[in-house]
Design an enzyme around this catalytic site. Structure first.
Site, mmCIF file in Angstrom:
data_model
loop_
_atom_site.group_PDB
_atom_site.id
_atom_site.type_symbol
_atom_site.label_atom_id
_atom_site.label_comp_id
_atom_site.label_asym_id
_atom_site.label_seq_id
_atom_site.Cartn_x
_atom_site.Cartn_y
_atom_site.Cartn_z
ATOM 1 N N LYS A 32 -6.238 -7.688 1.588
ATOM 2 C CA LYS A 32 -4.827 -7.866 1.951
ATOM 3 C C LYS A 32 -4.618 -7.591 3.436
ATOM 4 O O LYS A 32 -3.935 -8.343 4.144
ATOM 5 C CB LYS A 32 -3.967 -6.909 1.127
ATOM 6 C CG LYS A 32 -2.498 -6.850 1.565
ATOM 7 C CD LYS A 32 -1.716 -5.821 0.792
ATOM 8 C CE LYS A 32 -1.871 -4.413 1.332
ATOM 9 N NZ LYS A 32 -0.993 -4.122 2.489
ATOM 10 N N ASN A 33 -5.212 -6.514 3.925
ATOM 11 C CA ASN A 33 -4.972 -6.104 5.310
ATOM 12 C C ASN A 33 -5.650 -7.009 6.330
ATOM 13 O O ASN A 33 -5.313 -6.963 7.513
ATOM 14 C CB ASN A 33 -5.416 -4.651 5.512
ATOM 15 C CG ASN A 33 -4.492 -3.669 4.820
ATOM 16 O OD1 ASN A 33 -3.364 -4.005 4.475
ATOM 17 N ND2 ASN A 33 -4.972 -2.461 4.598
ATOM 18 N N CYS A 128 5.956 0.579 2.945
ATOM 19 C CA CYS A 128 5.969 1.903 2.320
ATOM 20 C C CYS A 128 6.634 2.929 3.229
ATOM 21 O O CYS A 128 6.486 2.884 4.445
ATOM 22 C CB CYS A 128 4.533 2.359 2.028
ATOM 23 S SG CYS A 128 3.680 1.378 0.788
ATOM 24 N N ARG A 133 6.285 4.852 11.884
ATOM 25 C CA ARG A 133 5.574 3.630 12.274
ATOM 26 C C ARG A 133 6.408 2.734 13.192
ATOM 27 O O ARG A 133 6.732 1.591 12.864
ATOM 28 C CB ARG A 133 5.136 2.849 11.030
ATOM 29 C CG ARG A 133 4.245 3.667 10.117
ATOM 30 C CD ARG A 133 3.449 2.821 9.176
ATOM 31 N NE ARG A 133 4.244 2.297 8.084
ATOM 32 C CZ ARG A 133 3.760 1.566 7.095
ATOM 33 N NH1 ARG A 133 2.504 1.261 7.075
ATOM 34 N NH2 ARG A 133 4.532 1.144 6.133
ATOM 35 N N ASP A 317 -5.560 5.213 4.020
ATOM 36 C CA ASP A 317 -5.287 4.466 2.789
ATOM 37 C C ASP A 317 -6.122 4.946 1.604
ATOM 38 O O ASP A 317 -5.895 4.502 0.476
ATOM 39 C CB ASP A 317 -5.531 2.966 3.007
ATOM 40 C CG ASP A 317 -4.352 2.280 3.684
ATOM 41 O OD1 ASP A 317 -3.340 2.942 3.931
ATOM 42 O OD2 ASP A 317 -4.464 1.068 3.965
ATOM 43 N N ARG A 409 1.899 -4.788 -4.607
ATOM 44 C CA ARG A 409 1.829 -5.277 -3.230
ATOM 45 C C ARG A 409 0.400 -5.369 -2.718
ATOM 46 O O ARG A 409 0.118 -6.142 -1.811
ATOM 47 C CB ARG A 409 2.636 -4.355 -2.295
ATOM 48 C CG ARG A 409 4.145 -4.481 -2.452
ATOM 49 C CD ARG A 409 4.862 -3.584 -1.452
ATOM 50 N NE ARG A 409 4.257 -3.724 -0.139
ATOM 51 C CZ ARG A 409 3.922 -2.708 0.648
ATOM 52 N NH1 ARG A 409 4.136 -1.473 0.266
ATOM 53 N NH2 ARG A 409 3.372 -2.923 1.826
#
Length: 429
Positions: A32-33, A128, A133, A317, A409
């Site tokens: 995903k990233n 999230c 951030r 993560d 997600r």
């Protein structure tokens, strides 16, 4: 009858009946990233691009909707998890809050919009609630390429009078998102850009490989330094997204925490060396063969003091997942969260299951010797969601995890994959 996404946000939950050792093999999905910035970078090209190995998760679906909202034509290929993107017509340069609000990566369309068209209006991002951030690193670095910007009513309004121009840019601190945005924007800027103090996560290297694949001119000239020559004509091509190292790490810990025996397939062990080394120190038995990792768990988990850090350090993560495993240690462990200031929200839920964890500032003190107990739980963010599943897999009785839209997600078909490994888990609507 298909329910809409809003209904699934409210209704879906997972029920886990634990205390089973996981056994078997699991194939890792696309990252995903890595896929999110690559999807954003597709805006650079007006030629056909085929992307393979896309994970079927909500964040990817949202990014595809965002591309479609600005005029990209996206078609699903007959091949599983592949799409075809075409940007023949001029694209819009507006990214709506409604699409950006659920994921951080929405801000990554800012760079390619500015590079190709010289203007953009993009909502400040969501995702999230694990920390502030801010996007100031993105904006200050883009300003050095020649843009002006204002933030009005939650939207970044940015433009450049001329074509973006290459510059020497040193990031004041390592930032994955800012590095990605500047790589994409610089790929089309006039002249040469030197980016230093870059984040070097494997997903960033995958982004660089993709842009070079479609005609970019990017070269690593140091461990954290990139040299980028601006390109004008991007060509059609196809590209395969790298595997998801966070998903791989999650299944490694799932094996360790359940004292299971798993084969993790389709992952380059070199990109998760840190996680493998830590799990070995904690007592897991791991063997590596090409793109396969075999892991056997143990009932004698060691303790450790560890800090999260930018790659190649231990990833933030994976912090929640590791915390669950350390609850099984015989002695006290300490995790220091060095990336995000609000990433211990899973602690309260784990304590409700019988864990003995205290937090002070950015440190979590895990006493160990925990026998998790089934409970009704609330997921607070993507990785916290999966840490609750890991704990539930070892608890006798039924654990219910609510608000699993966070989980959707970033993890593809996690309950189906876990069921194949022997877990008793089901989704309830």
């Amino acid at each position: 009858k298909r329910r809409n996404f809003t209904q699934s946000l409210i209704m879906d939950k997972l029920e886990v009946f634990g205390a089973k050792k996981l056994k078997g093999s699991v194939r890792i999905s696309g990252s995903k990233n890595a896929a999110l910035p690559i999807l954003a970078a597709s805006i650079l090209s007006n030629k056909k691009i085929i992307l393979k190995n896309l994970p079927n998760v909500k964040d990817i679906q949202t990014m595809i909707k965002l591309l479609e909202s600005i005029g990209s034509i996206v078609k699903y290929s007959k091949k599983k998890n592949s799409i075809i993107i075409q940007n023949k017509n001029k694209l819009k340069t507006f990214a709506s809050y409604n699409l950006v609000k659920t994921m951080r990566a929405g801000i990554l369309v800012l760079g390619p919009m500015l590079a190709r068209y010289g203007n953009a209006i993009v909502s400040t991002p969501g995702g999230c609630t694990i920390g502030v951030r801010p996007i100031d690193l993105h904006l200050k670095a883009l300003a050095k390429l020649g843009i002006n910007y204002k933030i009005i009513d939650g939207y970044v309004h940015a433009h450049s009078k001329k074509k973006l121009k290459g510059a020497k840019i040193k990031f004041p601190k390592k930032s994955v998102g800012a590095t990605e945005n500047l790589i994409i924007a610089s790929s089309m800027a006039e002249g040469t850009t030197i980016l230093s103090n870059c984040a070097i996560e494997p997903e960033i290297k995958d982004l660089v490989n993709f842009i070079n694949c479609i005609g970019g001119k990017i070269k690593w000239i140091g461990k954290r330094t990139l040299k980028i020559h601006g390109a004008n004509n991007f060509k059609k091509n196809e590209y395969t997204i790298m595997p998801d190292r966070i998903e791989a790490g999650t299944y490694l810990i799932a094996a360790a925490v359940t004292e299971g025996n798993l084969k993790i397939l389709g992952i380059d062990p070199n990109i998760i060396k840190t996680e493998i080394n830590i799990l070995t120190k904690l007592g897991a038995k791991i063997k590596i063969k090409n793109e396969q990792i075999n892991i056997k768990g143990t009932n004698d988990i060691k303790n450790i003091n560890i800090k999260t850090a930018p790659y190649p350090g231990f990833p933030t993560d994976m912090q929640g997942q590791l915390m669950v495993l350390l609850c099984k240690s015989k002695k006290r462990s300490i995790i220091s969260e060095e990336i995000f200031e609000n990433r211990f929200m899973h602690v309260a839920e784990l304590n409700r299951m019988g864990a003995k964890i205290k937090t002070k500032g950015n440190k979590a003190f895990i006493e160990g010797n925990t026998n998790f107990k089934a409970a009704e739980l609330m997921a607070t963010d993507l990785r916290a969601s999966v840490s609750l599943i890991l704990a539930a897999l070892t608890a006798k009785g039924k654990t219910t995890i609510n608000r699993i839209y966070h989980l959707d997600r970033g993890y593809e078909q996690i309950e189906k994959k876990l069921r194949k490994l022997g877990a008793n888990i089901r989704r309830v609507s």
